[in-house]
Design a protein around this motif. Structure first.
Motif, PDB file in Angstrom:
ATOM      1  N   HIS A   7       0.786  -1.233   0.000  1.00 53.46           N
ATOM      2  CA  HIS A   7       0.000   0.000   0.000  1.00 53.46           C
ATOM      3  C   HIS A   7       0.818   1.283   0.000  1.00 53.46           C
ATOM      4  O   HIS A   7       0.282   2.346  -0.337  1.00 53.46           O
ATOM      5  CB  HIS A   7      -0.930   0.017   1.219  1.00 53.46           C
ATOM      6  CG  HIS A   7      -1.938  -1.083   1.218  1.00 53.46           C
ATOM      7  ND1 HIS A   7      -3.076  -1.043   0.459  1.00 53.46           N
ATOM      8  CD2 HIS A   7      -1.969  -2.274   1.881  1.00 53.46           C
ATOM      9  CE1 HIS A   7      -3.783  -2.147   0.650  1.00 53.46           C
ATOM     10  NE2 HIS A   7      -3.135  -2.906   1.506  1.00 53.46           N
ATOM     11  N   ARG A   8       2.072   1.266   0.368  1.00 54.38           N
ATOM     12  CA  ARG A   8       2.821   2.479   0.676  1.00 54.38           C
ATOM     13  C   ARG A   8       3.182   3.293  -0.559  1.00 54.38           C
ATOM     14  O   ARG A   8       3.058   2.843  -1.704  1.00 54.38           O
ATOM     15  CB  ARG A   8       4.101   2.099   1.415  1.00 54.38           C
ATOM     16  CG  ARG A   8       5.083   1.288   0.582  1.00 54.38           C
ATOM     17  CD  ARG A   8       6.168   0.685   1.437  1.00 54.38           C
ATOM     18  NE  ARG A   8       7.112  -0.113   0.661  1.00 54.38           N
ATOM     19  CZ  ARG A   8       8.073  -0.860   1.186  1.00 54.38           C
ATOM     20  NH1 ARG A   8       8.220  -0.917   2.503  1.00 54.38           N
ATOM     21  NH2 ARG A   8       8.901  -1.545   0.409  1.00 54.38           N
ATOM     22  N   GLY A   9       3.666   4.508  -0.284  1.00 57.60           N
ATOM     23  CA  GLY A   9       4.203   5.354  -1.351  1.00 57.60           C
ATOM     24  C   GLY A   9       3.155   5.801  -2.345  1.00 57.60           C
ATOM     25  O   GLY A   9       2.167   6.450  -1.978  1.00 57.60           O
ATOM     26  N   LEU A  45      -2.398   6.675  -6.860  1.00 54.79           N
ATOM     27  CA  LEU A  45      -2.499   8.031  -6.324  1.00 54.79           C
ATOM     28  C   LEU A  45      -1.501   8.944  -7.020  1.00 54.79           C
ATOM     29  O   LEU A  45      -1.849  10.019  -7.533  1.00 54.79           O
ATOM     30  CB  LEU A  45      -2.260   8.010  -4.815  1.00 54.79           C
ATOM     31  CG  LEU A  45      -2.117   9.374  -4.131  1.00 54.79           C
ATOM     32  CD1 LEU A  45      -3.373  10.214  -4.331  1.00 54.79           C
ATOM     33  CD2 LEU A  45      -1.813   9.197  -2.642  1.00 54.79           C
ATOM     34  N   TRP A  46      -0.249   8.532  -7.038  1.00 56.73           N
ATOM     35  CA  TRP A  46       0.813   9.380  -7.596  1.00 56.73           C
ATOM     36  C   TRP A  46       0.605   9.607  -9.089  1.00 56.73           C
ATOM     37  O   TRP A  46       0.671  10.720  -9.597  1.00 56.73           O
ATOM     38  CB  TRP A  46       2.172   8.728  -7.347  1.00 56.73           C
ATOM     39  CG  TRP A  46       3.267   9.718  -7.157  1.00 56.73           C
ATOM     40  CD1 TRP A  46       3.880  10.474  -8.116  1.00 56.73           C
ATOM     41  CD2 TRP A  46       3.867  10.088  -5.912  1.00 56.73           C
ATOM     42  NE1 TRP A  46       4.844  11.268  -7.556  1.00 56.73           N
ATOM     43  CE2 TRP A  46       4.858  11.053  -6.201  1.00 56.73           C
ATOM     44  CE3 TRP A  46       3.690   9.685  -4.594  1.00 56.73           C
ATOM     45  CZ2 TRP A  46       5.666  11.622  -5.214  1.00 56.73           C
ATOM     46  CZ3 TRP A  46       4.482  10.242  -3.619  1.00 56.73           C
ATOM     47  CH2 TRP A  46       5.456  11.202  -3.921  1.00 56.73           C
ATOM     48  N   LEU A  85      -2.549  10.215   1.127  1.00 60.48           N
ATOM     49  CA  LEU A  85      -1.781   9.152   1.761  1.00 60.48           C
ATOM     50  C   LEU A  85      -2.308   7.803   1.309  1.00 60.48           C
ATOM     51  O   LEU A  85      -3.496   7.511   1.456  1.00 60.48           O
ATOM     52  CB  LEU A  85      -1.867   9.239   3.286  1.00 60.48           C
ATOM     53  CG  LEU A  85      -1.222   8.076   4.066  1.00 60.48           C
ATOM     54  CD1 LEU A  85       0.290   8.031   3.831  1.00 60.48           C
ATOM     55  CD2 LEU A  85      -1.530   8.174   5.558  1.00 60.48           C
ATOM     56  N   ALA A  86      -1.417   6.988   0.755  1.00 55.07           N
ATOM     57  CA  ALA A  86      -1.734   5.603   0.454  1.00 55.07           C
ATOM     58  C   ALA A  86      -1.173   4.739   1.574  1.00 55.07           C
ATOM     59  O   ALA A  86       0.024   4.798   1.863  1.00 55.07           O
ATOM     60  CB  ALA A  86      -1.135   5.189  -0.892  1.00 55.07           C
ATOM     61  N   PRO A  90      -7.485   1.499 -10.155  1.00 57.75           N
ATOM     62  CA  PRO A  90      -6.373   1.821 -11.063  1.00 57.75           C
ATOM     63  C   PRO A  90      -6.142   3.319 -11.098  1.00 57.75           C
ATOM     64  O   PRO A  90      -6.939   4.107 -10.574  1.00 57.75           O
ATOM     65  CB  PRO A  90      -6.885   1.301 -12.412  1.00 57.75           C
ATOM     66  CG  PRO A  90      -8.372   1.431 -12.312  1.00 57.75           C
ATOM     67  CD  PRO A  90      -8.721   1.151 -10.873  1.00 57.75           C
ATOM     68  N   GLY A  91      -5.026   3.728 -11.708  1.00 60.37           N
ATOM     69  CA  GLY A  91      -4.797   5.147 -11.912  1.00 60.37           C
ATOM     70  C   GLY A  91      -5.937   5.736 -12.735  1.00 60.37           C
ATOM     71  O   GLY A  91      -6.252   5.240 -13.814  1.00 60.37           O
TER      72      GLY A  91
END
Length: 812
Positions: free
Chosen positions: A490-492, A499-500, A528-529, A651-652
């Protein structure tokens, strides 16, 4: 005599902001008679600085003596190489280790160290031998040997320091500290280190709830037999494994800081005290940039906010596509998040060349890769880029054969750097011209790039360093594996980097904020992911952010525990949000989908990897639901702020994330729209208001781009045609040396002199630019180019998108 300082996230040379374009050339892999030719090629590329490792392994002789002056081989005369660089007007970035990696055997350490000091060689989990050539950095015997090596090499550098009129502008401390233990999941568990951990735990202040752990859980073992303690750390029982994982990681942060501080003290005492000291941060993994934050997590306590220290990235991300673009942006953003107010972004190992490191015709990166990567780094504010490797070479044989199959200094065989823009034999490689052209563009814009900052929208990604505190995972602990897996998934940037990627490719200009730092300042919207694991201190800060009027976009399930596995529901309790059952995809039998609802009713149905049922307080706004109507995305008002929880592996999708971000109260300053998803647009400005638009199209398709960058002439509000795999820097108000101000242009500057300027092909139907100033004349030798005066400004239009060269004359 020159001064080299860091201030306001800039590199100042004699007080002026400077952009350093460097290339790595290994003198020890070249016959001395070829040094000059390689440096001439570096100058041809356009670099202003040469960098090189200085391997201890190469300079120590079989009898243990050290040769750094060339008395035994001319290729060991480090000073002569640096002097040759200075003759060409180049500066020098020294990388003397003690570790240097660089595909050298023992990572550049002499074989003798391992023979004479077996106590410095670690074991790992369960007492197994370390699978890498690592050592215990703070072992007294190792530090004594390092001091001896530094005593030999540092005077050579100090005599050529910039502060004494020489070319040496900085020194790197060691290399990729902590990387070997991470990539092998084998911590450096010597008796010395494990006993140091015991002392550290006993003496450490209680600290935050997150930091307390082993002091309470391990009290019996800590106070017992020393050997029992060592055995417990190396093979932790299940009930202690989660606490030990966290505490070992936190301890190693402190230990790395002490090690680098020890090296810094010796470097500064040698006469190099006026120069920046660099820390190289590893490390991307398998072309993925997300694990880079593991290196940041390991080392940021060593350099963040420390006077005179500068961190540099070290990344290998392959060909420039949407993944690499996302990852580079992530790498730079998380480095900036922990940097101090004076510490600039730099890249100490910037991947250059074709990617064919083993000379096996496996890879051939497109030439646009180096161009696009450099441009994105510059847009985000990097002040130093070191092409690694710029020039290949040949690996000499060891003075003392070791019987390992080739007896050479490196495990790559005879030829090294086969992927480099300059080949092992000095030939110009296929990426040489692309590297030269983007370096030329960087230097042409250096007066602004050295002193600009990216303009940001009121959004940032929340960077939580402890989500990356996963480098040490005992393979026998099911509880630890489960916690680490939750963090890793899940991080980043979040699962699928959704998210990014969604923010980046929809024109949001954002960086990252270290949410573990109570002094950090957050913008209006934080994204925050995270998974179920999120420490209580961070949850509390997020609650305070929202309660104080900020907004939070949480991508992932509702957090329920901390990194030690303890129950922790601070965030969910404050928001009144609860997570329920999960629906998880099974590639063979189950394919869950979700859709927008309420304010997101126009968001189309999309298949997801999982979703979690959410319940919220009265007045919560449903935003995303499963096809059976179960809510898995909620908007919640809390205090003066807002929160959106998206509990699904989506998804993005800019069509999802942009409306959500706007609902949270932010607006895009550039309002990017394009027919090809994947274009990146951002703007930057110098302190005196000179501005640039940075556009990158890393896709294989030509794109039509519309945006509103704040162009005073309106020129760049018109559609721009971005060719595939290209990047440009466009003026939004730049003061030129000819006395004119380039108010805007739909083409990049390609030349600048005291009385002329040149731009390349335009991105519209014509090449067009607006100039202002008191110049008496603006002329173009091409009769097809229209030059007119309009409302006190010069308007230049060239048909067929042709390049334009203008001369400017004074008032007569």
């Amino acid at each position: 005599m020159s001064s080299v300082q860091i201030s306001r996230r800039r590199i100042l040379v004699d007080g002026e902001p400077s952009l350093v374009m460097a290339g790595e050339v290994h003198y020890f892999r070249l016959p001395r008679q070829e040094w000059a030719a390689r440096l001439d090629l570096l100058v041809e590329v356009g670099c202003t600085c040469v960098a090189s490792y200085i391997p201890w392994l190469w300079h120590e002789l079989p009898d243990g003596t050290l040769d750094v002056t060339g008395r035994t081989r001319p290729e060991r005369d480090v000073g002569a190489f640096i002097d040759l660089a200075a003759e060409r007007g180049l500066t020098f970035l020294a990388r003397p280790g003690p570790f240097v990696m660089a595909e050298l055997k023992n990572e550049g350490l002499p074989y003798r160290l391992y023979r004479e000091h077996p106590e410095i060689v670690p074991v790992g989990w369960d007492g197994q031998p370390a699978p890498t050539a690592t050592v215990d950095y703070l072992a007294p015997a190792f530090l004594r040997e390092v001091e001896r090596w530094y005593d030999a090499i540092l005077p050579v550098l100090a005599a050529r320091s910039a502060t004494r009129g020489g070319p040496v502008l900085g020194v790197q401390l060691d290399n990729e500290v902590g990387m070997l233990a991470w990539v092998s999941n084998s911590p450096d568990l010597t008796d010395h280190l494990v006993d140091d951990l015991r002392r550290w735990l006993r003496e450490r202040p209680a600290g935050s709830t997150h930091e307390r752990g082993a002091q309470e859980a391990l009290v019996g073992v800590l106070d017992g037999d020393p050997q029992r303690w060592r055995d417990t750390v190396r093979t932790p029982p299940e009930e202690l494994a989660a606490d030990l994982r966290v505490d070992l990681g936190l301890f190693m942060r402190d230990r790395f800081a002490r090690y680098l501080d020890t090296l810094a003290l010796q470097v500064r005492a040698s006469g190099l005290d006026g120069l920046p000291l660099f820390v190289n941060i590893h490390g991307t993994e398998g072309g993925n940039g997300v694990p880079f934050a593991i290196g940041v997590s390991q080392l940021y306590r060593s350099y963040a906010g420390m006077p005179g220290l500068v961190a540099g990235s070290d990344h290998y991300l392959g060909e420039m596509g949407r993944d690499a673009t996302t990852d580079i942006h992530f790498v730079n953003a998380v480095m900036e998040a922990v940097n101090g107010a004076d510490q600039p972004l730099t890249s100490l190992e910037f991947e250059a060349g074709t990617g064919d490191y083993d000379a096996g015709l496996e890879r051939l990166y497109d030439g646009s890769t180096v161009d696009l990567k450099v441009r994105l780094h510059l847009a985000q504010g990097n002040r130093l880029i070191n092409y690694y490797l710029l020039a290949g070479g040949l690996n000499p044989r060891l003075d003392e054969p070791v019987g390992d199959g080739n007896d050479r200094i490196s495990f790559t065989g005879r030829r090294h750097g086969t992927a480099a823009p300059i080949g092992p034999e000095g030939q110009r490689g296929v990426t040489f011209s692309a590297t030269r052209e983007v370096t030329r563009a960087a230097r042409l814009h250096a007066r602004w790039l050295a002193d600009h900052d990216e303009e940001r929208d009121d959004v940032a990604v929340a960077f939580w360093p402890d989500a990356f505190l996963t480098e040490y995972t005992h393979p026998g602990s099911a509880a630890v594996r489960e916690i680490v897996r939750d963090l890793e998934v899940h991080r980043g940037p979040g699962p699928r980097k959704a998210l990014w990627r969604s923010w980046l490719f929809d024109g949001w200009r954002f960086g990252a904020v270290d949410v573990s730092d109570p002094t950090s300042e957050a913008p209006r919207v934080l994204g925050l992911a995270c998974g179920e694991v999120l420490d209580g201190d961070v949850q509390t800060r997020l609650v305070e952010h929202v309660h104080g009027g900020g907004s939070l976009l949480l991508l992932g399930p509702v957090p329920t525990r901390d990194t030690r596995g303890r129950s922790c529901t601070v965030l969910g309790d404050a928001l009144g949000v609860r997570g329920g059952r999960r629906e998880v995809a099974d590639p063979r039998r189950h394919h869950p989908s979700v859709r927008g609802t309420g304010p997101l009713a126009d968001w189309t149905e999309m298949r997801v990897g999982w979703w979690q049922e959410l319940t919220g307080p009265e007045g919560a706004v449903p935003l995303v639901e499963s096809l059976d109507g179960t809510v898995c995305g909620l908007g919640v008002r809390h205090g003066a702020g807002r929160t959106v929880v998206l509990a699904a592996e989506v998804p993005g999708s800019p069509q999802l994330f942009t409306p959500v971000t706007e609902w949270l109260g932010a607006q895009r300053g550039t309002a990017l729209s394009t027919d090809v998803p994947g274009v990146v647009a951002t703007t930057s400005a110098t302190p005196d208001g000179q501005r640039m638009l940075h556009l990158l199209n890393p896709t294989a398709y030509p794109a039509t781009v519309r945006l509103t960058p704040g162009d005073p002439t309106g020129l760049l509000d018109a559609p721009l045609d971005m060719p595939a795999r290209t990047g440009v820097i466009l003026a939004l108000g730049l003061d030129l040396p000819c006395g004119l101000r380039l108010e805007s242009a739909n083409a990049e500057l390609t030349d600048l002199t005291e009385d002329a300027l040149e731009v390349g092909a335009g991105l519209g139907a014509t090449t067009e630019l607006w100039l202002s100033g008191e110049a008496g004349t603006v002329r173009c030798a091409d009769d097809a180019v229209q030059v007119s005066r309009d409302d006190g400004r010069w308007h230049v239009v060239a048909p067929d998108r042709r390049p334009v060269r203008l001369t400017a004359g004074p008032v007569t």
